[in-house]
Design a protein around this motif. Sequence first.
Motif, PDB file in Angstrom:
ATOM      1  N   THR B  13     -38.854 -13.919 -62.805  1.00  0.00           N
ATOM      2  CA  THR B  13     -39.184 -12.858 -61.811  1.00  0.00           C
ATOM      3  C   THR B  13     -39.775 -11.598 -62.779  1.00  0.00           C
ATOM      4  O   THR B  13     -39.826 -11.913 -64.209  1.00  0.00           O
ATOM      5  N   LYS B  16     -40.327  -6.951 -59.533  1.00  0.00           N
ATOM      6  CA  LYS B  16     -39.822  -6.682 -58.401  1.00  0.00           C
ATOM      7  C   LYS B  16     -39.297  -8.120 -57.849  1.00  0.00           C
ATOM      8  O   LYS B  16     -39.457  -9.234 -58.060  1.00  0.00           O
ATOM      9  N   LEU B  17     -37.966  -7.947 -57.335  1.00  0.00           N
ATOM     10  CA  LEU B  17     -37.357  -8.880 -57.005  1.00  0.00           C
ATOM     11  C   LEU B  17     -37.319  -8.839 -55.261  1.00  0.00           C
ATOM     12  O   LEU B  17     -36.916  -8.031 -54.749  1.00  0.00           O
ATOM     13  N   THR B  18     -37.992  -9.880 -54.759  1.00  0.00           N
ATOM     14  CA  THR B  18     -38.214  -9.941 -53.247  1.00  0.00           C
ATOM     15  C   THR B  18     -37.227 -11.069 -52.835  1.00  0.00           C
ATOM     16  O   THR B  18     -37.166 -12.221 -53.126  1.00  0.00           O
ATOM     17  N   LEU B  19     -36.417 -10.776 -51.831  1.00  0.00           N
ATOM     18  CA  LEU B  19     -35.510 -11.905 -51.191  1.00  0.00           C
ATOM     19  C   LEU B  19     -36.269 -12.368 -50.014  1.00  0.00           C
ATOM     20  O   LEU B  19     -37.128 -11.920 -49.324  1.00  0.00           O
ATOM     21  N   THR B  20     -35.926 -13.899 -49.727  1.00  0.00           N
ATOM     22  CA  THR B  20     -36.331 -14.491 -48.421  1.00  0.00           C
ATOM     23  C   THR B  20     -35.883 -13.650 -47.290  1.00  0.00           C
ATOM     24  O   THR B  20     -34.760 -12.850 -47.462  1.00  0.00           O
ATOM     25  N   ASP B  21     -36.325 -13.960 -46.044  1.00  0.00           N
ATOM     26  CA  ASP B  21     -36.060 -13.396 -44.933  1.00  0.00           C
ATOM     27  C   ASP B  21     -34.419 -13.768 -44.445  1.00  0.00           C
ATOM     28  O   ASP B  21     -33.778 -12.611 -43.948  1.00  0.00           O
ATOM     29  N   GLU B  23     -32.200 -13.681 -46.725  1.00  0.00           N
ATOM     30  CA  GLU B  23     -31.345 -12.968 -47.759  1.00  0.00           C
ATOM     31  C   GLU B  23     -30.534 -14.087 -48.614  1.00  0.00           C
ATOM     32  O   GLU B  23     -29.552 -13.512 -49.156  1.00  0.00           O
ATOM     33  N   ILE B  26     -33.996 -15.639 -53.717  1.00  0.00           N
ATOM     34  CA  ILE B  26     -35.167 -14.742 -54.148  1.00  0.00           C
ATOM     35  C   ILE B  26     -36.237 -15.595 -53.699  1.00  0.00           C
ATOM     36  O   ILE B  26     -36.227 -16.773 -53.774  1.00  0.00           O
ATOM     37  N   ASP B  27     -37.298 -14.846 -53.225  1.00  0.00           N
ATOM     38  CA  ASP B  27     -38.514 -15.311 -52.801  1.00  0.00           C
ATOM     39  C   ASP B  27     -39.216 -15.848 -53.858  1.00  0.00           C
ATOM     40  O   ASP B  27     -39.713 -15.022 -54.646  1.00  0.00           O
ATOM     41  N   ALA B 224     -30.974  -6.490 -52.454  1.00  0.00           N
ATOM     42  CA  ALA B 224     -31.656  -5.878 -53.659  1.00  0.00           C
ATOM     43  C   ALA B 224     -31.164  -4.345 -53.735  1.00  0.00           C
ATOM     44  O   ALA B 224     -30.850  -3.746 -52.487  1.00  0.00           O
ATOM     45  N   SER B 227     -33.293   0.861 -53.883  1.00  0.00           N
ATOM     46  CA  SER B 227     -34.321   1.325 -54.803  1.00  0.00           C
ATOM     47  C   SER B 227     -34.459   2.993 -54.926  1.00  0.00           C
ATOM     48  O   SER B 227     -34.384   3.550 -53.746  1.00  0.00           O
TER      49      SER B 227
END
Lengths: 320, 256
Positions: B13, B16-21, B23, B26-27, B224, B227
Amino acid sequence: MILSFVEHAGGSPDEASLEALTLARELATATDASLEAVAFGAEAAALGESLGAYGVETVHRVADERLDTYAPEAWAESIAQLVDDLDPEAVVAPGTDRGQEVLAHVGAKRDLPMAANCLDVEPSDVYELSRQRWGGSLVEHARLDADTKLLTAAAHEFSPETASEAAETSVQPFEPALDESAFRVSVDRVEESDETGVSLGEARVVVGGGRGVGGGEDYDKLETLAGSLGGTVGASRAAVNEGWRPHDDQIGQTGTKISPDLYVACGISGAVQHMVGCKGADNILAINTDPEAAIMQKADYAVVGDLHEVVPELNDALDD
Amino acid sequence: MDTVACIKRVPDTGAKLTLTDDEQHIDTSHLGFTISPHEECAIEEAIQVADDHDGTATVLSLGPADADEQLRTGLAMTADEATLLETDGAEWRPRETAAALADALSGDADDPDFDLCLFGNESADVANHQVGIRVAEQLDIPFVAGVTDLTIADGKAVAERDVTGGTEVYELDLPAAVGVKEGMNEPRYASMRAKMQARKQSIERQDPVAGEFDGAIEKVKLEAPESTDGAAEVLGEGTDAVPAVIDLLRDDLEVV
Ligand SMILES: Cc1cc2nc3c(=O)[nH]c(=O)nc-3n(C[C@H](O)[C@H](O)[C@H](O)COP(=O)(O)OP(=O)(O)OC[C@H]3O[C@@H](n4cnc5c(N)ncnc54)[C@H](O)[C@@H]3O)c2cc1C
Ligand SMILES: Nc1ncnc2c1ncn2[C@@H]1O[C@H](COP(=O)(O)O)[C@@H](O)[C@H]1O
């Protein structure tokens, strides 16, 4: 009953253990259960006085001279036997090296699941909890189903709070049955370090340098700045990998977690694994040539510019 | 003396950590993969010990078919062998993971197949702080976590761990296992040539043994943390910013 593992130095409890105890008491209060503690060493007898304020009714002092020296498996086996006797609803340990290690051994010995680095725990038949992943940059929501729930409290996430009503604490010896093999791992000796000066973890000001610093000698400027601010120098993993700084200086997920009043991040892009290490900083000032760098969104203050120009100029100004 | 390093494939990573839809993950659609820095040190140590004591170094991972990429990194660093306990990509829980690793690590007589097994102190993604300890308990061998220095002498492993104000020293009979912390050594960079060679080396693929356990910890979803990000207050550009920085340090933050 909720059982909390308390580490102490000469009978005064460690900060991390008081944090864990605070989580343990929340659980005890929510489930109307009693709160008890387990501790090792002859001096644990003195814990009766301090832990009463935290609502601990009984301190189980594990009484076996061989356990006065840290021995992870033997300590874990003792706690496991105490769990067999008392059948607590949960065992809570601090999120320290020892806390994680001892509780994981308990989990392995009694075939129980363990949730490390918990942030929030809703006790019911099955515990609903949240815990840290990625060193704290992500939170996992999970369900923990077990006869005895094993939990460690994430470090620095709970502030130790005394109970509204202090308890009358009794200290009881517990004698585990341990054979020699339980002691195959124990501290052979402790070598004291002769390091002086402020440690990175405790410094009030930290000046961090990343790949943007460009070379080992260039940390001199950062040292000068740290010196005039009464602080110390840290580094990113990229800088450590370049061989510019020792790993002891690394801030982040696999380095040190800092919590200064001010963190000055020079030539550091702001990767999540670096930023979890400085979450505890009250203020972050970034010095970076790239106005689009991720750190520009994570810092409180920023100077867009070349650290090789800005830092020496700052040093001159502070010199006057 | 034979050594094993256990490694786990995780997303590399960035900022930024982005999640899959759903949840659940991690995407990773725009990410590469890596292993924990602790585990890089475990591989390096496994190779050094095997080299110094005339043995074989193996890298072992439980993970999806693509985890061969991380095992090949180990081979390129000059580990001798690689084993993948191949899963369908679903996340394995710590007890299940440990049981499968322990099974793969035990020889025919259920004795450990190695002299020294190295784990990361905690995995980069889930950080359960327990897989190595559970493996060691299952194989009935000693384990020390948080190790930053290791020497092999007289058939023993001498492991050091940093504590406040000093270092704890442990002596372990072999076979033994340790949890390694970054800083223990400087992992070597694999040369281009070694990387090319590693591509051709064979990786032993096995089906992991799935254990049965009472009780469980079950992931519900990931989140996440809220922020607190917002643009930093820009104090200026280049050296022009210096007066503003001095004001900040002196008046607002009172650090000078
Ligand atoms: C599991 C895992 C754990 C990790 N643990 C850690 C950890 O504990 N700590 C850690 O730090 N990293 C860790 N990392 C690595 C992390 O992901 C980043 O790779 C690393 O933090 C990048 O370091 P950097 O910001 O110094 O370098 P870069 O990302 O290369 O950034 C350099 C920055 O310097 C700026 N710059 C360049 N020249 C100048 C100049 N002259 N003046 C001012 N600015 C300049 C650039 O604009 C850039 O923003 C980990 C990674 C993984 C996968
Ligand atoms: N799927 C896996 N494959 C191989 N090793 C693993 C795996 N999961 C965990 N480990 C090892 O166990 C260590 C501790 O993991 P954890 O208990 O998740 O913190 C890691 O650093 C690895 O060395």
